[in-house]
Design a protein around this motif. Structure first.
Motif, PDB file in Angstrom:
ATOM      1  N   THR A  12       0.807  -1.224   0.000  1.00  0.00           N
ATOM      2  CA  THR A  12       0.000   0.000   0.000  1.00  0.00           C
ATOM      3  C   THR A  12       0.840   1.274   0.000  1.00  0.00           C
ATOM      4  O   THR A  12       0.560   2.210  -0.762  1.00  0.00           O
ATOM      5  CB  THR A  12      -0.937   0.002   1.229  1.00  0.00           C
ATOM      6  OG1 THR A  12      -1.822  -1.102   1.124  1.00  0.00           O
ATOM      7  CG2 THR A  12      -1.750   1.282   1.304  1.00  0.00           C
ATOM      8  N   THR A  48      -1.422  -6.771  -5.841  1.00  0.00           N
ATOM      9  CA  THR A  48      -1.427  -5.364  -5.450  1.00  0.00           C
ATOM     10  C   THR A  48      -2.224  -5.141  -4.178  1.00  0.00           C
ATOM     11  O   THR A  48      -3.267  -5.739  -3.962  1.00  0.00           O
ATOM     12  CB  THR A  48      -2.012  -4.483  -6.572  1.00  0.00           C
ATOM     13  OG1 THR A  48      -1.885  -3.103  -6.204  1.00  0.00           O
ATOM     14  CG2 THR A  48      -3.478  -4.786  -6.847  1.00  0.00           C
ATOM     15  N   SER A  49      -1.723  -4.263  -3.331  1.00  0.00           N
ATOM     16  CA  SER A  49      -2.495  -3.754  -2.193  1.00  0.00           C
ATOM     17  C   SER A  49      -2.945  -2.342  -2.569  1.00  0.00           C
ATOM     18  O   SER A  49      -2.693  -1.882  -3.676  1.00  0.00           O
ATOM     19  CB  SER A  49      -1.621  -3.687  -0.941  1.00  0.00           C
ATOM     20  OG  SER A  49      -1.175  -4.966  -0.600  1.00  0.00           O
ATOM     21  N   GLY A  50      -3.601  -1.684  -1.637  1.00  0.00           N
ATOM     22  CA  GLY A  50      -3.910  -0.270  -1.841  1.00  0.00           C
ATOM     23  C   GLY A  50      -5.376   0.046  -2.048  1.00  0.00           C
ATOM     24  O   GLY A  50      -5.745   1.223  -2.138  1.00  0.00           O
ATOM     25  N   ALA A  51      -6.237  -0.980  -2.124  1.00  0.00           N
ATOM     26  CA  ALA A  51      -7.646  -0.709  -2.410  1.00  0.00           C
ATOM     27  C   ALA A  51      -8.291   0.129  -1.306  1.00  0.00           C
ATOM     28  O   ALA A  51      -9.032   1.081  -1.577  1.00  0.00           O
ATOM     29  CB  ALA A  51      -8.406  -2.028  -2.578  1.00  0.00           C
ATOM     30  N   ASN A 134      -5.697  -9.219  -5.998  1.00  0.00           N
ATOM     31  CA  ASN A 134      -5.806  -8.638  -4.654  1.00  0.00           C
ATOM     32  C   ASN A 134      -6.695  -9.560  -3.849  1.00  0.00           C
ATOM     33  O   ASN A 134      -7.346 -10.455  -4.406  1.00  0.00           O
ATOM     34  CB  ASN A 134      -6.377  -7.218  -4.697  1.00  0.00           C
ATOM     35  CG  ASN A 134      -6.194  -6.445  -3.364  1.00  0.00           C
ATOM     36  OD1 ASN A 134      -5.630  -6.959  -2.391  1.00  0.00           O
ATOM     37  ND2 ASN A 134      -6.672  -5.210  -3.335  1.00  0.00           N
ATOM     38  N   ASP A 137     -11.438  -8.187  -0.706  1.00  0.00           N
ATOM     39  CA  ASP A 137     -11.702  -7.560   0.593  1.00  0.00           C
ATOM     40  C   ASP A 137     -13.179  -7.272   0.829  1.00  0.00           C
ATOM     41  O   ASP A 137     -13.649  -7.339   1.965  1.00  0.00           O
ATOM     42  CB  ASP A 137     -10.935  -6.236   0.694  1.00  0.00           C
ATOM     43  CG  ASP A 137      -9.428  -6.443   0.743  1.00  0.00           C
ATOM     44  OD1 ASP A 137      -8.990  -7.421   1.355  1.00  0.00           O
ATOM     45  OD2 ASP A 137      -8.702  -5.609   0.183  1.00  0.00           O
ATOM     46  N   ILE A 144      -9.983  -7.603   7.555  1.00  0.00           N
ATOM     47  CA  ILE A 144      -8.855  -7.346   6.668  1.00  0.00           C
ATOM     48  C   ILE A 144      -7.693  -6.815   7.500  1.00  0.00           C
ATOM     49  O   ILE A 144      -7.851  -5.851   8.225  1.00  0.00           O
ATOM     50  CB  ILE A 144      -9.227  -6.271   5.629  1.00  0.00           C
ATOM     51  CG1 ILE A 144     -10.510  -6.672   4.907  1.00  0.00           C
ATOM     52  CG2 ILE A 144      -8.082  -6.054   4.666  1.00  0.00           C
ATOM     53  CD1 ILE A 144     -11.195  -5.507   4.225  1.00  0.00           C
ATOM     54  N   HIS A 145      -6.590  -7.474   7.406  1.00  0.00           N
ATOM     55  CA  HIS A 145      -5.420  -6.996   8.131  1.00  0.00           C
ATOM     56  C   HIS A 145      -4.382  -6.571   7.120  1.00  0.00           C
ATOM     57  O   HIS A 145      -4.156  -7.272   6.142  1.00  0.00           O
ATOM     58  CB  HIS A 145      -4.817  -8.113   8.982  1.00  0.00           C
ATOM     59  CG  HIS A 145      -5.747  -8.578  10.039  1.00  0.00           C
ATOM     60  ND1 HIS A 145      -6.067  -7.816  11.112  1.00  0.00           N
ATOM     61  CD2 HIS A 145      -6.440  -9.727  10.171  1.00  0.00           C
ATOM     62  CE1 HIS A 145      -6.915  -8.464  11.876  1.00  0.00           C
ATOM     63  NE2 HIS A 145      -7.170  -9.629  11.325  1.00  0.00           N
ATOM     64  N   PHE A 146      -3.733  -5.465   7.412  1.00  0.00           N
ATOM     65  CA  PHE A 146      -2.623  -5.137   6.543  1.00  0.00           C
ATOM     66  C   PHE A 146      -1.567  -6.201   6.721  1.00  0.00           C
ATOM     67  O   PHE A 146      -1.335  -6.671   7.828  1.00  0.00           O
ATOM     68  CB  PHE A 146      -2.083  -3.747   6.857  1.00  0.00           C
ATOM     69  CG  PHE A 146      -2.993  -2.702   6.322  1.00  0.00           C
ATOM     70  CD1 PHE A 146      -3.228  -2.633   4.960  1.00  0.00           C
ATOM     71  CD2 PHE A 146      -3.663  -1.855   7.150  1.00  0.00           C
ATOM     72  CE1 PHE A 146      -4.105  -1.706   4.446  1.00  0.00           C
ATOM     73  CE2 PHE A 146      -4.532  -0.922   6.650  1.00  0.00           C
ATOM     74  CZ  PHE A 146      -4.767  -0.837   5.291  1.00  0.00           C
ATOM     75  N   GLY A 147      -0.977  -6.557   5.636  1.00  0.00           N
ATOM     76  CA  GLY A 147      -0.029  -7.651   5.690  1.00  0.00           C
ATOM     77  C   GLY A 147      -0.627  -8.914   5.113  1.00  0.00           C
ATOM     78  O   GLY A 147       0.082  -9.836   4.746  1.00  0.00           O
ATOM     79  N   ASP A 148      -1.946  -8.939   5.000  1.00  0.00           N
ATOM     80  CA  ASP A 148      -2.568 -10.131   4.439  1.00  0.00           C
ATOM     81  C   ASP A 148      -2.099 -10.398   3.016  1.00  0.00           C
ATOM     82  O   ASP A 148      -2.021 -11.539   2.585  1.00  0.00           O
ATOM     83  CB  ASP A 148      -4.094  -9.974   4.414  1.00  0.00           C
ATOM     84  CG  ASP A 148      -4.686 -10.037   5.817  1.00  0.00           C
ATOM     85  OD1 ASP A 148      -3.940 -10.370   6.754  1.00  0.00           O
ATOM     86  OD2 ASP A 148      -5.881  -9.746   5.952  1.00  0.00           O
ATOM     87  N   ASN A 149      -1.809  -9.315   2.296  1.00  0.00           N
ATOM     88  CA  ASN A 149      -1.391  -9.526   0.915  1.00  0.00           C
ATOM     89  C   ASN A 149      -0.004 -10.163   0.808  1.00  0.00           C
ATOM     90  O   ASN A 149       0.320 -10.752  -0.220  1.00  0.00           O
ATOM     91  CB  ASN A 149      -1.440  -8.213   0.122  1.00  0.00           C
ATOM     92  CG  ASN A 149      -2.839  -7.941  -0.430  1.00  0.00           C
ATOM     93  OD1 ASN A 149      -3.801  -8.613  -0.070  1.00  0.00           O
ATOM     94  ND2 ASN A 149      -2.938  -6.970  -1.313  1.00  0.00           N
ATOM     95  N   ASP A 150       0.804 -10.047   1.850  1.00  0.00           N
ATOM     96  CA  ASP A 150       2.092 -10.765   1.840  1.00  0.00           C
ATOM     97  C   ASP A 150       1.818 -12.271   1.827  1.00  0.00           C
ATOM     98  O   ASP A 150       2.390 -13.025   1.048  1.00  0.00           O
ATOM     99  CB  ASP A 150       2.932 -10.397   3.069  1.00  0.00           C
ATOM    100  CG  ASP A 150       3.359  -8.935   3.052  1.00  0.00           C
ATOM    101  OD1 ASP A 150       3.703  -8.435   1.966  1.00  0.00           O
ATOM    102  OD2 ASP A 150       3.328  -8.306   4.119  1.00  0.00           O
ATOM    103  N   GLY A 210       0.296   1.519   5.939  1.00  0.00           N
ATOM    104  CA  GLY A 210       0.105   0.479   4.953  1.00  0.00           C
ATOM    105  C   GLY A 210       0.631  -0.873   5.288  1.00  0.00           C
ATOM    106  O   GLY A 210      -0.138  -1.770   5.605  1.00  0.00           O
TER     107      GLY A 210
HETATM  108  N1  GLU Z   1      -5.992  -5.999   0.397  1.00  0.00           N
HETATM  109  C1  GLU Z   1      -5.711  -4.771   1.073  1.00  0.00           C
HETATM  110  C2  GLU Z   1      -5.934  -3.581   0.141  1.00  0.00           C
HETATM  111  O1  GLU Z   1      -5.841  -3.715  -1.043  1.00  0.00           O
HETATM  112  C3  GLU Z   1      -4.281  -4.687   1.547  1.00  0.00           C
HETATM  113  C4  GLU Z   1      -3.817  -5.783   2.458  1.00  0.00           C
HETATM  114  C5  GLU Z   1      -2.332  -5.590   2.788  1.00  0.00           C
HETATM  115  O2  GLU Z   1      -1.868  -4.446   2.922  1.00  0.00           O
HETATM  116  O3  GLU Z   1      -1.630  -6.576   2.903  1.00  0.00           O
HETATM  117  O4  GLU Z   1      -6.186  -2.497   0.603  1.00  0.00           O
END
Ligand code: GLU
Length: 357
Positions: A12, A48-51, A134, A137, A144-150, A210
């Motif tokens: 993000t 990608t993250s950032g949504a 992505n 979400d 939703i936790h940040f870091g989930d995309n890792d 982020g």
């Molecule tokens: N899926 C979340 C998003 O797009 C981000 C999750 C993450 O930062 O790992 O906002």
């Protein structure tokens, strides 16, 4: 996929600017690397993250970011199309079509869904389309936790049998300490085994809006190391960051090398993708038979268990000291345990030993 295939995840804080809007120049730079590498024979998937951040920039009116799960899910529904539009533009400028694939953790737990997602990603690659993934979400069943995309990126790397996982972030890689707290922090260039010291070095580094910080990146790298995937954590905003990460340029990012024994796709699915439904504690004899003898776990070795699981569910297998020894799929539901001492509880083919060096 081909032997040279990479899942590249961008976080993000790299995808958005300090107001939360999509950072188009960052997307354009990554797209350029992706297309150039694709033309050189690499298969690539972008995560990608950032949504949520982009969505809040659109509807938040400058207010502090909400915290409750339902609002965040709604906000992600606003941001995801904005993000996707930006990726589409970045790749269209290079003549490359993109496709959106939204995945939820459940897609990885159900083997049927898992294979289905793999089929879709492979078909997209076959069509010459860059898949942009992505987490789903808006309808994800967990917070939703940040870091989930890792973690998601590591699961995708496993899913497509990638050779490399590149986690692009807002630091230079894994550092010996948090640089904001310790001015002597230096980059760790190579990691061949994750030990307690490394996990500690990563423990507290968490940046504000982020990224999931280093802890979630190390968890992703750990999963990748077991799946035979080389992982690089590298700075997103460096020039040609993806290419440099793949070329293994000295001093650029942190590279995690896979373990020599690669788990089969099915075993890494058992070890990392499926949620455990219970815990089985085994006695010393069974611990030895599993770890040294490569045996199946029989009822006679079970000391106690918690959770309610039925045939086919995943469970964690622990020693008397509480340490996790293995993960596996049970062949017997909890109720049938007492029928006979030599009931096979977890068959060796469905068991992944997790303490191997
Ligand atoms: N899926 C979340 C998003 O797009 C981000 C999750 C993450 O930062 O790992 O906002």
């Amino acid at each position: 996929m081909t032997s040279r295939s990479v899942v590249v995840k961008i976080g993000t804080t790299s995808v958005t600017d300090d107001r939360g809007n999509v950072a188009h120049e960052v997307l354009a730079a990554l797209a350029a690397d992706v297309v150039a590498l694709r033309d050189e024979g690499w298969s690539l998937v972008v995560v990608t993250s950032g949504a949520i951040t982009a969505g809040w920039a659109e509807v938040g009116g400058g207010r502090a970011r909400p915290r409750d799960a339902t609002t965040l899910q709604a906000v992600s529904a606003v941001g995801q199309p904005l993000l996707m539009h930006a990726w589409r533009d970045a790749f269209a400028a290079l003549g490359a079509p993109v496709g959106q694939v939204l995945l939820a953790p459940l897609d990885f737990s159900h083997r049927g869904q898992y294979l289905h997602a793999r089929g879709t990603l492979e078909a997209l690659a076959g069509l010459g389309v860059v898949a942009i993934v992505n987490e789903n979400d808006a309808v994800a069943d967990e917070e939703i936790h940040f870091g989930d995309n890792d973690r998601l990126a590591a699961l995708v790397a496993n899913l497509v049998g990638a050779s490399h996982l590149v986690l692009l972030t807002d630091t230079d890689g894994l550092l010996t300490a948090d640089p904001r707290l310790d001015a002597t922090a230096t980059l760790i260039e190579e990691v061949t085994a994750l030990d307690a010291n490394l996990l500690e070095a990563a423990g507290s580094s968490r940046s504000g809006v982020g990224s999931g910080g280093m802890a979630s990146k190390l968890a992703a790298a750990h999963m990748a190391m077991w799946s035979g995937v080389t992982t690089v954590i590298a700075p997103a905003r460096a020039n040609h960051s993806l290419r440099q990460a793949l070329e293994g340029k000295p001093g650029f990012g942190t590279t995690f090398y896979p373990r020599p024994e690669r788990l089969s796709a099915r075993k890494s699915w058992i070890a990392f993708a499926v949620a455990s439904r219970g815990t089985i504690v085994v006695n010393e004899g069974a611990e030895h038979a599993l770890e040294e003898g490569g045996r199946s776990l029989l009822r006679v070795g079970v000391e106690s268990f918690t959770g309610s699981f039925v045939e086919g569910d995943a469970v964690e297998v622990r020693g008397l000291d509480g340490q996790t020894i293995a993960k596996g799929l049970v062949r017997a539901s909890a109720e049938t345990f007492y029928e006979s001492e030599d009931v096979v509880v977890v068959h060796r083919d469905d068991l992944v030993l997790l303490r191997r060096p």
